[in-house]
Design a protein around this motif. Structure first.
Motif, mmCIF file in Angstrom:
data_model
loop_
_atom_site.group_PDB
_atom_site.id
_atom_site.type_symbol
_atom_site.label_atom_id
_atom_site.label_comp_id
_atom_site.label_asym_id
_atom_site.label_seq_id
_atom_site.Cartn_x
_atom_site.Cartn_y
_atom_site.Cartn_z
ATOM 1 N N ILE B 25 72.065 83.541 25.523
ATOM 2 C CA ILE B 25 71.864 83.942 24.126
ATOM 3 C C ILE B 25 71.057 85.233 24.165
ATOM 4 O O ILE B 25 69.960 85.275 24.723
ATOM 5 C CB ILE B 25 71.158 82.843 23.329
ATOM 6 N N ALA B 26 71.639 86.292 23.626
ATOM 7 C CA ALA B 26 71.041 87.616 23.786
ATOM 8 C C ALA B 26 70.649 88.204 22.431
ATOM 9 O O ALA B 26 71.264 87.903 21.403
ATOM 10 C CB ALA B 26 72.036 88.537 24.481
ATOM 11 N N ASP B 27 69.623 89.073 22.479
ATOM 12 C CA ASP B 27 69.207 89.782 21.269
ATOM 13 C C ASP B 27 70.192 90.902 20.961
ATOM 14 O O ASP B 27 70.675 91.578 21.859
ATOM 15 C CB ASP B 27 67.828 90.410 21.483
ATOM 16 N N VAL B 28 70.453 91.096 19.683
ATOM 17 C CA VAL B 28 71.389 92.129 19.248
ATOM 18 C C VAL B 28 70.598 93.290 18.646
ATOM 19 O O VAL B 28 69.697 93.088 17.842
ATOM 20 C CB VAL B 28 72.362 91.536 18.206
ATOM 21 N N ASP B 29 70.932 94.522 19.074
ATOM 22 C CA ASP B 29 70.237 95.696 18.539
ATOM 23 C C ASP B 29 70.844 96.190 17.236
ATOM 24 O O ASP B 29 70.160 96.741 16.390
ATOM 25 C CB ASP B 29 70.287 96.840 19.551
ATOM 26 N N GLN B 50 71.824 79.987 5.115
ATOM 27 C CA GLN B 50 70.908 81.109 5.325
ATOM 28 C C GLN B 50 70.658 81.869 4.027
ATOM 29 O O GLN B 50 71.545 81.997 3.192
ATOM 30 C CB GLN B 50 71.502 82.069 6.366
ATOM 31 N N LYS B 51 69.438 82.391 3.909
ATOM 32 C CA LYS B 51 69.075 83.126 2.703
ATOM 33 C C LYS B 51 68.855 84.614 2.984
ATOM 34 O O LYS B 51 69.156 85.466 2.167
ATOM 35 C CB LYS B 51 67.781 82.545 2.097
ATOM 36 N N LYS B 52 68.270 84.904 4.141
ATOM 37 C CA LYS B 52 67.819 86.280 4.393
ATOM 38 C C LYS B 52 68.292 86.728 5.769
ATOM 39 O O LYS B 52 68.197 85.971 6.743
ATOM 40 C CB LYS B 52 66.277 86.269 4.345
ATOM 41 N N VAL B 53 68.785 87.972 5.858
ATOM 42 C CA VAL B 53 69.217 88.480 7.166
ATOM 43 C C VAL B 53 67.992 88.696 8.064
ATOM 44 O O VAL B 53 66.880 88.898 7.569
ATOM 45 C CB VAL B 53 70.005 89.808 7.057
ATOM 46 N N PHE B 54 68.215 88.699 9.382
ATOM 47 C CA PHE B 54 67.081 88.784 10.309
ATOM 48 C C PHE B 54 66.399 90.141 10.255
ATOM 49 O O PHE B 54 65.215 90.254 10.521
ATOM 50 C CB PHE B 54 67.534 88.439 11.739
ATOM 51 N N SER B 55 67.166 91.196 9.915
ATOM 52 C CA SER B 55 66.571 92.527 9.827
ATOM 53 C C SER B 55 67.454 93.417 8.958
ATOM 54 O O SER B 55 68.670 93.462 9.140
ATOM 55 C CB SER B 55 66.455 93.146 11.224
ATOM 56 N N MET B 56 66.853 94.146 8.034
ATOM 57 C CA MET B 56 67.627 95.050 7.183
ATOM 58 C C MET B 56 68.059 96.285 7.957
ATOM 59 O O MET B 56 69.006 96.960 7.607
ATOM 60 C CB MET B 56 66.777 95.516 5.995
ATOM 61 N N GLU B 57 67.312 96.597 8.999
ATOM 62 C CA GLU B 57 67.512 97.846 9.744
ATOM 63 C C GLU B 57 68.606 97.754 10.799
ATOM 64 O O GLU B 57 68.942 98.744 11.417
ATOM 65 C CB GLU B 57 66.197 98.238 10.457
#
Ligand code: SF4
Lengths: 170, 417
Positions: B25-29, B50-57
């Protein structure tokens, strides 16, 4: 929940079974109803295939199963037709991913010795296929336990609902 | 343990040293989706509770496949995307911005060493920037939006070494079509390809994108290249800070090392209906064509339009054929306008349509009639690809498409350069 030991009858197919054969484009966009989709499983190459499947049966194929489009309807149609797992010598990459994500076990194995109508036993955790009547034993690479958990949960959506996210280690 | 580029990048994203065949399981940039895949991903995201994405950026949505939309079914899906984007604050590139893969790189969302996933199979394009970038399904993307992570099987790698001097009239499209013919549509299934050699070094970054873009046509997960001075220069005004290029270790393990000398190849054509059905142009010259298309994430960049304009300038598109051109992005369009390329193309008789996928996938414009032949700079020529299963698609370089537009039949571009 699906048990780890699977037993069923074999439906044998050839190489390069593409996603359009699995579920024709005619139905792909028409319905979001997976049960309805499943009724048309493989019908272009095997009319009435759906009627011949008993719950827990296996599809056993050759190379490159699931090639073609990246649509998730293909593994969904197989799963909802009651197929317990697909065994093939190789899978197209996106089919492989999508199958795990929708909770359809897929197994890479040399399938040459498995024949139509054989009854086989698959132990996903141990990584073993056996055809007791013929004394054949084939080994498969077992899934890492956490991927197995995704499959057992019934797919990634159910997994996320159940565990709230990814496992801590893999 | 000596690692390939793929193994190194994935290792850096899951904090352990991985090897081919591992599942991690890898982190996605960075993650992207387009209007054909984002709506389903949104649906699955909600179904996951789910309610909120992990990062807007780190997430971008694109309206490119049917932009502008041809009917209300699709505009409703576009609206669904806009509502989600507003709610979540992620990046959004609406109608007219251009093709996801071109805009993502232009905007500096991707850099060397990154792990990028996209709900679009040609996400592999960013491999040219030394990033492990791969296409995923909508459920995958929903899980990434929720968690910033993805499960991946670490792929085996194949090395393709391209050597020799590029002959006149031969472009990166011809080189990848030639390699396609050798490797075959399924020659690299699930593999990561590393492209290397003097040919890659001699190509511009834009031309390298064309090659990485088509890695998936060989079945590959991604098509990686190494960083050199050209990559650094290209990235300079797009990404901030130091870049961190990833090179393979010597002694890393490859399932195959393929070497092709391209010194003697001629312009290549992929004939209907598969991308590996490639032939030297001599075999198909003279085949009549009724539609020509220059654009797509393969060959819709400034360099491509420039080559086409240099051939069409002062000449006329054959009246038996229509030539449609879709700049790959707004930036490409503006640059081409400023350089006078667009007026040269239009004066020659081309129709320029708005930036986006346009005729590539048959979802909103330029659908050929039954029995018609199309020559296109796209990456796929499957039956029905452009919206009509009874049309025939030939794939070629922008130069070949431009030359064919003049004659109304498949034409060797070397006569016009
Ligand atoms: S241009 Fe064609 S290949 Fe590229 S993203 Fe759009 S539809 Fe896909």
């Amino acid at each position: 929940m699906r048990g780890k030991l699977l037993k069923g009858k074999v439906h044998k197919l050839g190489d390069n079974i593409n996603t359009d054969y699995i579920i024709s484009g005619r139905y792909k966009f028409k319905t979001l109803d997976n049960v309805e989709l499943a009724k048309h499983l493989l019908e272009d190459i095997h009319p009435n295939f759906y009627q011949k499947v008993s719950p827990g049966d296996f599809i056993v194929a050759g190379e490159n199963f699931g090639c073609g489009s990246s649509r998730e309807q293909a593994p969904l149609a197989i799963k909802y037709a009651g197929i317990g797992a697909v065994l093939a010598k190789s899978f197209a990459r996106l089919f492989y991913r999508n199958a795990i994500n929708v909770g359809l076990p897929i197994i890479i194995s040399n399938t040459d010795r498995i024949k139509e109508n054989d009854t086989i036993l698959v132990d996903l955790a141990k990584g073993n296929i056996s055809i007791p009547e013929q004394g054949i034993n084939l080994s498969i690479e077992p899934f890492p336990p956490e991927i197995l958990k995704i499959i057992e949960a019934g797919g990634l959506v159910e997994y996320f609902k159940k565990y709230g996210g990814w496992p801590l280690s893999l | 343990m000596n690692q390939t580029i793929a193994e190194k990048i994935i290792s850096a994203h899951c904090d352990r040293k991985v090897k081919q065949g591992d599942i991690v399981i890898a982190d996605v940039d960075f993650a992207i989706a387009q209007d054909g895949t984002a709506p389903l991903a949104i649906d699955v995201f909600r179904k996951m509770g789910q309610k909120k994405v992990f990062s807007m950026e780190k997430i971008a949505f694109f309206v490119d496949h049917s932009a502008p939309p041809p009917g209300k079914d699709i505009s409703t899906l576009h609206k669904l995307m806009r509502d989600f984007v507003r709610e979540q604050g992620i990046y959004f590139y609406d109608v007219g911005s251009g093709i996801c893969h071109v805009v993502t790189t232009e905007e500096g969302h991707v850099r060397p060493g990154y792990l990028v996933v996209g709900a679009d199979s040609h996400t592999c394009t960013y491999g040219a920037l030394n990033s492990f970038a791969t296409g995923v399904g909508s459920t995958d993307l929903a899980a990434v939006m929720a968690s910033g992570k993805i499960w991946l099987r670490v792929p085996e790698s194949i090395k393709i070494i391209l050597s020799g001097k590029i002959p006149p009239g031969v472009y990166s499209k011809d080189i990848i079509l030639y390699s396609m013919g050798k490797v075959g549509s399924w020659g690299a299934v699930y593999k990561s390809i590393e492209f290397e050699g003097e040919v890659i070094k001699s190509l511009s970054v834009e031309s390298r994108f064309t090659i990485a873009n088509m890695a998936v046509e060989m079945g590959a997960k991604t098509g990686l290249m190494q960083v050199d001075e050209k990559t650094r220069k290209w990235l300079k005004d797009k990404v901030k800070g130091e870049i961190n290029p990833i090179f393979p270790d010597s002694g890393a393990s490859y399932t195959k090392i393929l070497k092709y000398d391209i010194s003697h190849i001629t312009p290549q054509i992929a004939c209907p209906h598969s991308v590996d059905n490639t032939h030297p142009i001599e075999n198909v010259e003279g085949t009549p064509v009724q539609q020509a298309f220059i654009g797509t994430c393969t060959n819709g960049r400034l360099e491509d339009l420039k080559i086409a304009a240099s051939i069409l300038k002062g000449r006329k598109v054959n009246p038996e054929l229509r030539l449609i051109i879709a700049p790959a992005s707004r930036k490409v369009y503006l640059d081409a306008l400023r350089e006078g390329i667009i007026s040269q193309l239009i004066e020659a008789g081309a129709t320029v349509v708005s930036p986006g996928c346009a005729c590539c996938v048959g979802t909103h414009s330029g659908i050929p009639a039954d029995g018609e032949n199309v020559i296109s700079t796209a990456n796929r020529n499957f039956k029905g690809r452009m919206g009509n299963p009874d049309a025939f698609i030939y794939l070629a370089s922008p130069a070949t498409v431009a030359a064919s537009s003049i004659e109304g039949k498949i034409t060797d571009p070397r006569r016009y350069i």
